[in-house]
Motif scaffolding. Structure first.
Motif, short mmCIF file in Angstrom:
data_model
loop_
_atom_site.label_atom_id
_atom_site.label_comp_id
_atom_site.label_asym_id
_atom_site.label_seq_id
_atom_site.Cartn_x
_atom_site.Cartn_y
_atom_site.Cartn_z
N GLY A 159 0.79 -1.22 0.00
CA GLY A 159 0.00 0.00 0.00
C GLY A 159 0.82 1.27 0.00
N ILE A 160 2.09 1.19 -0.44
CA ILE A 160 2.95 2.36 -0.53
C ILE A 160 3.18 2.64 -2.01
N LEU A 161 2.62 3.73 -2.50
CA LEU A 161 2.59 4.01 -3.93
C LEU A 161 3.46 5.21 -4.30
N HIS A 162 3.71 5.32 -5.58
CA HIS A 162 4.49 6.46 -6.09
C HIS A 162 3.81 7.77 -5.71
N GLY A 163 4.58 8.71 -5.15
CA GLY A 163 4.04 10.00 -4.76
C GLY A 163 3.56 10.07 -3.32
N ASP A 164 3.49 8.93 -2.62
CA ASP A 164 3.06 8.93 -1.23
C ASP A 164 4.13 9.54 -0.33
N LEU A 165 3.72 9.91 0.88
CA LEU A 165 4.67 10.28 1.93
C LEU A 165 4.71 9.15 2.96
N ALA A 166 5.89 8.58 3.15
CA ALA A 166 6.09 7.55 4.16
C ALA A 166 6.44 8.23 5.48
N ILE A 167 5.60 8.02 6.50
CA ILE A 167 5.87 8.57 7.82
C ILE A 167 6.77 7.60 8.58
N CYS A 168 7.90 8.10 9.06
CA CYS A 168 8.92 7.23 9.64
C CYS A 168 9.22 7.61 11.08
N GLU A 169 9.43 6.57 11.88
CA GLU A 169 9.93 6.70 13.24
C GLU A 169 11.44 6.49 13.20
N PRO A 170 12.24 7.45 13.64
CA PRO A 170 13.70 7.29 13.55
C PRO A 170 14.19 6.04 14.26
N ARG A 171 15.04 5.28 13.56
CA ARG A 171 15.57 4.03 14.11
C ARG A 171 16.86 3.70 13.40
N GLN A 172 17.72 2.94 14.07
CA GLN A 172 18.92 2.42 13.43
C GLN A 172 18.95 0.90 13.51
N TYR A 173 17.78 0.30 13.71
CA TYR A 173 17.66 -1.16 13.76
C TYR A 173 16.31 -1.54 13.18
N ALA A 174 16.12 -2.83 12.89
CA ALA A 174 14.84 -3.30 12.36
C ALA A 174 14.67 -4.77 12.67
N ALA A 175 13.45 -5.20 12.88
CA ALA A 175 13.12 -6.61 13.03
C ALA A 175 12.77 -7.19 11.67
N ASN A 176 12.96 -8.49 11.51
CA ASN A 176 12.63 -9.13 10.24
C ASN A 176 11.18 -8.89 9.87
N GLY A 177 10.98 -8.49 8.61
CA GLY A 177 9.64 -8.26 8.09
C GLY A 177 9.15 -6.84 8.20
N GLU A 178 9.84 -5.98 8.96
CA GLU A 178 9.41 -4.59 9.07
C GLU A 178 9.75 -3.82 7.79
N ILE A 179 8.91 -2.85 7.48
CA ILE A 179 9.18 -1.96 6.35
C ILE A 179 9.96 -0.77 6.88
N VAL A 180 11.12 -0.55 6.29
CA VAL A 180 12.01 0.49 6.80
C VAL A 180 12.55 1.34 5.66
N ALA A 181 12.99 2.54 6.03
CA ALA A 181 13.76 3.39 5.13
C ALA A 181 15.23 3.14 5.44
N VAL A 182 16.01 2.81 4.44
CA VAL A 182 17.42 2.50 4.66
C VAL A 182 18.29 3.32 3.72
N LEU A 183 19.52 3.53 4.17
CA LEU A 183 20.54 4.18 3.37
C LEU A 183 21.53 3.12 2.94
N ILE A 184 21.78 3.03 1.63
CA ILE A 184 22.65 1.99 1.08
C ILE A 184 23.97 2.61 0.66
N GLN A 185 25.04 2.03 1.19
CA GLN A 185 26.40 2.47 0.86
C GLN A 185 26.59 3.97 1.12
N GLY A 186 25.86 4.49 2.09
CA GLY A 186 26.02 5.87 2.49
C GLY A 186 25.49 6.90 1.52
#
Length: 215
Positions: free
Chosen positions: A130-157
């Motif tokens: 249910g996350i589509l092009h043009g949406d705003l993803a509301i995020c809770e700041p975190r530096q960890y995640a459990a398996n299966g969670e949807i997260v925003a990640v930074l790849i290779q900095g």
């Protein structure tokens, strides 16, 4: 200062739309919904502004705050403003833009956490969640995640993306919710979790609240 009947009608309409969608409707939409002309809405809005019932920054459809009266203050107390931080890809990763890109108003009863932020989604790789092009993803700041969670990640900095997170014995998997996109695999040191997605604001203005479908 007391509002006239027509002024209160517009005020109440704007309050309802702000609470439901997190942003003010366009002048065209307001006129259509209330069954009056664009000119009448513009005049009423100017009257509300002179009476201190609303505040505007720039053009009407970009920024509008309700600020007058006990009921209006109570409405304001239920609202909070979240920053929009650049853009983030839901497809092939894109460069992580960190600049401020405006803000959005949400109901603090739905999103009560500290330091929440929004990321603008590009691409269709998470449409199954249910996350589509043009949406705003509301995020809770975190530096960890459990398996299966949807997260925003930074790849290779450098590159940012929204995916479902899975920790494997020797790597991290970032899985899309669209069979047309591949699973992404990276060594541990190349993926930095930025936050957990706890809600989505539709590109059209609707809100998907915490939990169901997005986490």
């Amino acid at each position: 200062m007391e509002l006239s009947g027509t002024q209160k009608r517009l005020y109440d309409y704007l309050a309802e739309r702000l609470a439901r969608n997190g942003k003010a409707p366009s002048l065209r939409q307001t006129a259509a919904d209330l069954g009056v002309s664009h000119t009448a809405i513009a005049q009423l809005l100017g009257q509300l502004e002179k009476k201190g019932a609303v505040e505007r920054d720039g053009r009407y459809s970009r920024s509008l705050r309700l600020v007058t009266g006990n009921d209006r203050r109570q409405q304001g107390d239920r609202s909070r403003e979240l920053p929009i931080i650049g853009q983030i890809a839901a497809g092939l990763p894109m460069y992580a833009q960190q600049e401020w890109d405006g803000s959005v108003v949400v109901d603090r009863r739905l999103f009560p956490g500290d330091n929440l932020f929004c990321l603008r989604v590009r691409g269709e790789s998470m449409q199954g969640a249910g996350i589509l092009h043009g949406d705003l993803a509301i995020c809770e700041p975190r530096q960890y995640a459990a398996n299966g969670e949807i997260v925003a990640v930074l790849i290779q900095g450098e590159e940012a993306t929204v995916k479902r997170f899975f920790l494997q014995p020797d790597h991290i998997e970032l899985r899309p919710e669209n069979p047309g996109f591949p699973v992404m695999r990276y060594p541990f040191g190349e993926v930095l979790v930025q936050g957990k997605v706890i809600g989505v604001i539709r590109g059209s203005g609707g809100i998907l609240a915490t939990g169901q479908r997005v986490a």
